[in-house]
Every structure is written in structure tokens, then in C-alpha cells.
Design an enzyme around this catalytic site. Structure first.
Site, PDB file in Angstrom:
ATOM      1  N   THR A   1      24.903  95.630  42.271  1.00 20.56           N
ATOM      2  CA  THR A   1      23.575  95.101  42.583  1.00 20.56           C
ATOM      3  C   THR A   1      22.489  95.725  41.707  1.00 20.56           C
ATOM      4  O   THR A   1      22.720  96.667  40.973  1.00 20.56           O
ATOM      5  CB  THR A   1      23.245  95.320  44.069  1.00 20.56           C
ATOM      6  OG1 THR A   1      23.508  96.685  44.412  1.00 20.56           O
ATOM      7  CG2 THR A   1      24.093  94.420  44.943  1.00 20.56           C
ATOM      8  N   ASP A   2      21.261  95.174  41.846  1.00 26.33           N
ATOM      9  CA  ASP A   2      20.113  95.627  41.042  1.00 26.33           C
ATOM     10  C   ASP A   2      19.221  96.564  41.840  1.00 26.33           C
ATOM     11  O   ASP A   2      18.010  96.615  41.639  1.00 26.33           O
ATOM     12  CB  ASP A   2      19.274  94.413  40.595  1.00 26.33           C
ATOM     13  CG  ASP A   2      20.130  93.359  39.912  1.00 26.33           C
ATOM     14  OD1 ASP A   2      20.896  93.735  39.014  1.00 26.33           O
ATOM     15  OD2 ASP A   2      20.043  92.187  40.286  1.00 26.33           O
TER      16      ASP A   2
ATOM     17  N   SER B   1      14.579  99.747  43.406  1.00 29.04           N
ATOM     18  CA  SER B   1      14.705  98.385  42.881  1.00 29.04           C
ATOM     19  C   SER B   1      14.723  98.490  41.367  1.00 29.04           C
ATOM     20  O   SER B   1      13.757  98.969  40.767  1.00 29.04           O
ATOM     21  CB  SER B   1      13.534  97.507  43.332  1.00 29.04           C
ATOM     22  OG  SER B   1      13.574  96.271  42.648  1.00 29.04           O
ATOM     23  N   ARG B   2      15.817  98.063  40.742  1.00 33.97           N
ATOM     24  CA  ARG B   2      15.935  98.230  39.282  1.00 33.97           C
ATOM     25  C   ARG B   2      15.163  97.157  38.524  1.00 33.97           C
ATOM     26  O   ARG B   2      15.098  97.191  37.307  1.00 33.97           O
ATOM     27  CB  ARG B   2      17.408  98.240  38.875  1.00 33.97           C
ATOM     28  CG  ARG B   2      18.152  99.422  39.499  1.00 33.97           C
ATOM     29  CD  ARG B   2      19.548  99.624  38.935  1.00 33.97           C
ATOM     30  NE  ARG B   2      20.211 100.668  39.694  1.00 33.97           N
ATOM     31  CZ  ARG B   2      21.085 100.464  40.673  1.00 33.97           C
ATOM     32  NH1 ARG B   2      21.396  99.225  40.995  1.00 33.97           N
ATOM     33  NH2 ARG B   2      21.637 101.449  41.305  1.00 33.97           N
ATOM     34  N   VAL B   3      14.586  96.194  39.244  1.00 35.45           N
ATOM     35  CA  VAL B   3      13.702  95.219  38.603  1.00 35.45           C
ATOM     36  C   VAL B   3      12.271  95.743  38.640  1.00 35.45           C
ATOM     37  O   VAL B   3      11.508  95.620  37.686  1.00 35.45           O
ATOM     38  CB  VAL B   3      13.818  93.846  39.289  1.00 35.45           C
ATOM     39  CG1 VAL B   3      12.758  92.893  38.771  1.00 35.45           C
ATOM     40  CG2 VAL B   3      15.204  93.261  39.060  1.00 35.45           C
TER      41      VAL B   3
END
Length: 508
Positions: free
Chosen positions: A344-345, A370-372
Site C-alpha cells: 500500500t501507499d 500517507s506516502r502521497v
């Protein structure tokens, strides 16, 4: 169950196989040589493909299955119907298609099983299209970077761990820590804010009473019209639990591929992995770590990779995934949690300790990410929430160090007071998602010190009074702010003036 070669089979079975070979060959027809626990072993079917549908001829009619183990002389098939009807010697034929489920707008507002059959008593589903439950994920060139926000309405998430359309954000924590509550609020927020996002909620091995309560709540909130619910219960066979998330994804992909936006919720993938482990062990696949087969990572990666933000050439649709994983005693380093974290991101980690302290949603500021990030955050919330995560993490560290100390310097005491106010502010009742202007105004009032005179225990009361007065006195400004743009000087001035006036009424 003992292993038998064809040569060791009973005379009746050898005769049945010989007759089939003489009459039709064994390319597209086979015979069951043993069956048990929902798995049938079939001799023949040399042309069978992975996940291809099979038809088993029984005295009560046709029972369907799908191929999962493909070996040289036999295949392992998972039975979709009642395995008590199936016996050794039954003829099996290839259907010529892989497993597909109904898709399309006809499913909106319905509760279905993983094969698309209605469970809500509202009549048949007249879907004209079907979609394969397994398909290759969109390639890199067919994707676009994630930039559109998917607002959850949960202030702690939207401000600190923003989710974008096309992202995959894991929700992880022990049982009864509010994981499902978060996704329900996110679904409600899509209807409340009229985002047009279609919700697909997949219940994997959930109690039917829990699902019934969820459906009733979604109807009350007016969300069911844009929602599809795919249900399996603990009483269902492992094959249906295995199929459920793939079937739900096929339904969500229809909207993604037609330029719309869909939100996939898998509740939860821990039970999905257990169902797959059960099937794999019955199919005699060698067990590995925690008795899971070696391809259990691929089980979830090929599922979650189907979530994407499509390129402009493909219609700019999106499929966002919120998988849920249940941990044991907060152990996020266990096998399945680490597998899904790596796919997941980002993850939102819910802590049991915070939950029992009354901090709900019980989101860990230190272990969640959250990698976004800010790429999928509105300018309005980014302008006030950029330092929120760091401030909250520092406060929780300080609070744990200073709980036994009484002498604190002024700077440390001010930081702890501010952290307490932020913690109180981010508490949010279930079924009450906050709009963009409410989040921006609330965080602005606390983070800039306008509510410093308000005791932490009264922060929620002050917030409610502040938002009510702000909407009453400055409705046009707040409507404009709700569009997501950075706050203007007039909007900031309105928030500052109103916050100071409200704070005076709560001074301790």
C-alpha cells in the site's frame, strides 16, 4: 484423504475415465477422482486455464467450480456450490470462460454475494454487463500521478494523512478499535459532500448482523444509492471469502473505466488471507511462514494493484482502495500486516491505548503515514495542517516523558497545553464527517493560538460554537473556502475575529 494415482483407482473410476477418453478425450472433459472440504480433484481437463469455470454434472444438476491448481495429470478445483452433491466419478466439463460477475450501475444500492446474486430481497439484478474477477492491473503508462483529494471527513486523516483518488491506504489496528467506523464515515462523506464517488464495501467473513446494521445506517444517511455491498459471512465456504474482494474490485473497475471515481473498502484482508490459507492447504500446497503458502503476498498485491488513477487517454477515472487489516496485540510486524503495508501507499494505524483513553478516532500520529501526502491535499487544509502531525507526535512524546514530573519550563508547558487542545480538537464522533471549511476553521483556531484561553476540556464546545457563528455570520466566505482553495485574507480575518469572540466566552 489418501493420495491415489489413476492406476490405483477403483475399477468404476478407471472405467469412467476410459469411456471419457474414448468418447470425448480428456482435453475439455474430466472426471472427479476424489472430493472433500469444498475441493475436487479432477483427472483430465488438460486445456483448463487458471480460474477457468468448470461444470460438474451431479444427480441434482450442474454444480460450478473453478480451477486453482493446475498439474500435469490432474487439477484441483474449488467448488462454488454445495460439495455434498459432488461425488467421485462425476463428469466435469470446461465452461470456456473465466469466472465473471455482473457489473454496472444496476448494482448500485444493492447487497450481493461474491457471484453477484442479490441478498437484499429486492428482486433480480438486471445487469447487462459482466467483468472478470481476475484481470491484469493497468500498466505504468496507463496511470497518472495521484493528485485529487478523496476527502474522508475525518479531520485527523484529511489534515495529517491525506488520501488521494487512486491511492491505496491501509487501515490497521486491533479488533474493536474503530477501523470500520473510519471507512463508514468516509462513505457517508462522499454523499454529504456530493463528490460522486461510488462506494464498494466488501464484507469478508463479517457477521451478517453487523452488515445489516451498516446497510440500515447507510440508508439513513442517504449513502446507499451510490453504494454496492458485497457480503460473505463466517458460515460461507472459503471459496466465497476468497472471491469476495476480487468480485468487488471488478464491480468498482466498471466505474473507474468509465471515467468515474470509485472507493473500494475491503473489510478485512486478514480473513481473506485465512480463507486462502485454508484453500491452499486443502489443495496440498506446501505451507510456509505461519502456515501461509508462499504466494500469499501475490494474493493481495494483484488485488490492490488494480486500484489506480487512470491517465487522461483512458478517461481519468480512479479506483481508491482502503484495505483493512486486523492485528493481534498491536503487532504490525506480523506476516500479513507487513505484506500489505509493503503493497500500500501508507497506513493509518489505530492504537488500542488511545482508543481506551477516549481519543477517537484512535489514530497514531507516529506510526501512521500517507506516502502521497500533500500532493492529494486541498490547498485550504494544507495551509493549516502542515505542522499538525509533527506537533501532535512531539506532544505525545513529551506527555509520556513528563507525566511523572511536576517542574516544567514555560516552553514545555505551552507545548503540552497546545498538544492537549489539538488532541481534543481531533476527537470526532462517528457519523459526523466534517466539511473542508469546518476542518480549516477548527484547526486554524487552535494551531494559531486563538483558543489558548479555552480549557482543553471545553475545546469541543468552543469548536461547535465557533463553527455555528462562523456559518451564520460569514456563510458566503465559508462556501467559497469549502471549494478547497487557499484561504483569502478576508476569510482568515473572519475566522480570527469570530474565534477571538468565541474564546472570550470560554475563558477559564
Amino acid at each position: 484423504m489418501t493420495e491415489l494415482s489413476v492406476a490405483e483407482l477403483s475399477k468404476e473410476l478407471r472405467d469412467a475415465i476410459s469411456q471419457l477418453e474414448a468418447r470425448e478425450g480428456l482435453e475439455s472433459v474430466g472426471v472427479i477422482i476424489r472430493v472433500g472440504d469444498g475441493v475436487a480433484w479432477v483427472h483430465g481437463l488438460r486445456e483448463a486455464g487458471y480460474s477457468e469455470m468448470l461444470e460438474i454434472e451431479t444427480s441434482a444438476g450442474i454444480v460450478e467450480a473453478f480451477a486453482l491448481n493446475l498439474m500435469e495429470d490432474e487439477i484441483g478445483a474449488v467448488i462454488l456450490g454445495d460439495d455434498r452433491l459432488v461425488s467421485a466419478g462425476a463428469t466435469v466439463r470446461l465452461k470456456g470462460v473465466i469466472l465473471e460477475v455482473p457489473v454496472g450501475p444496476e448494482l448500485l444500492g444493492r447487497v450481493v454475494d461474491p457471484l453477484g446474486r442479490p441478498l437484499d430481497g429486492a428482486g433480480p439484478i438486471n445487469a447487462t454487463l459482466t467483468g472478470p474477477i481476475e484481470r491484469e492491473a493497468i500498466g505504468v503508462m496507463g496511470r497518472k500521478s495521484v493528485y485529487e483529494p478523496l476527502m474522508t471527513g475525518v479531520m485527523a486523516i484529511d489534515a495529517m494523512f491525506p488520501i488521494g483518488r487512486g491511492q491505496r491506504e491501509l487501515i490497521i489496528g486491533d479488533r474493536q478499535t474503530g477501523k470500520t467506523a473510519l471507512v463508514i464515515d468516509t462513505m457517508i462523506n462522499q454523499a454529504k459532500q456530493k463528490t460522486g464517488v461510488v462506494n464498494v464495501y466488501v464484507a469478508i467473513g463479517q457477521k451478517l448482523s453487523k452488515v445489516a446494521r451498516l446497510v440500515e445506517r447507510l440508508k439513513e444517511e442517504g449513502v446507499m444509492e451510490q453504494t454496492i455491498i458485497v457480503v460473505t459471512s463466517p458460515a460461507d465456504p472459503a471459496s466465497l471469502l476468497y472471491l469476495a474482494p476480487y468480485a468487488g474490485t471488478a464491480m468498482g473497475e466498471y466505474f473507474r473505466d468509465n471515467g468515474q471515481h470509485a472507493l473500494m473498502i475491503y473489510d478485512d484482508l486478514t480473513k481473506h488471507a485465512v480463507a486462502y490459507r485454508q484453500m491452499s492447504l486443502l489443495l496440498r500446497r506446501p505451507p510456509g511462514r505461519e502456515a501461509y503458502p508462499g504466494d500469499v503476498f501475490y494474493l493481495h498485491s494483484r488485488l490492490l494493484e488494480r486500484s489506480a488513477k487512470l491517465s487522461d487517454e483512458l478517461g481519468s477515472g480512479s479506483l481508491t482502495a482502503l484495505p483493512i487489516i486486523e492485528t493481534q496485540a498491536g503487532d504490525i510486524s506480523a506476516y500479513i500486516p507487513t505484506n500489505v503495508i509493503s503493497i500500500t501507499d501508507g497506513q493509518i494505524f489505530l492504537e488500542t491505548d488511545l482508543f481506551y483513553q477516549g481519543i477517537r478516532p484512535a489514530i497514531s500520529a507516529g506510526l501512521s503515514v500517507s506516502r502521497v501526502g500533500g500532493a492529494a491535499q486541498t490547498k485550504a487544509i494544507k495551509s493549516v495542517g502542515s505542522h499538525l502531525k509533527l506537533g501532535l507526535s512531539q506532544f505525545r512524546e513529551l506527555a509520556s516523558f513528563t507525566q511523572f514530573g511536576s517542574d516544567l519550563d514555560a516552553e514545555t508547558k505551552a507545548q503540552i497545553d497546545k498538544g492537549q487542545r489539538l488532541t481534543e480538537l481531533l476527537k470526532q464522533p462517528q457519523y459526523q464527517p466534517a466539511s473542508i471549511w469546518e476542518q480549516v476553521a477548527s484547526i486554524h483556531a487552535v494551531s494559531t493560538g486563538l483558543f489558548d484561553s479555552v480549557p482543553p476540556a471545553q475545546i469541543k464546545d468552543a469548536q461547535a460554537a465557533f463553527l455555528t457563528r462562523l456559518w451564520s455570520d460569514h456563510k458566503p466566505d465559508m462556501r467559497e473556502l469549502n471549494k478547497g482553495g487557499a484561504p483569502t485574507d478576508e476569510q482568515l480575518k473572519a475566522m480570527d475575529t469570530t474565534a477571538r469572540a468565541v474564546a472570550k466566552g470560554f475563558e477559564g
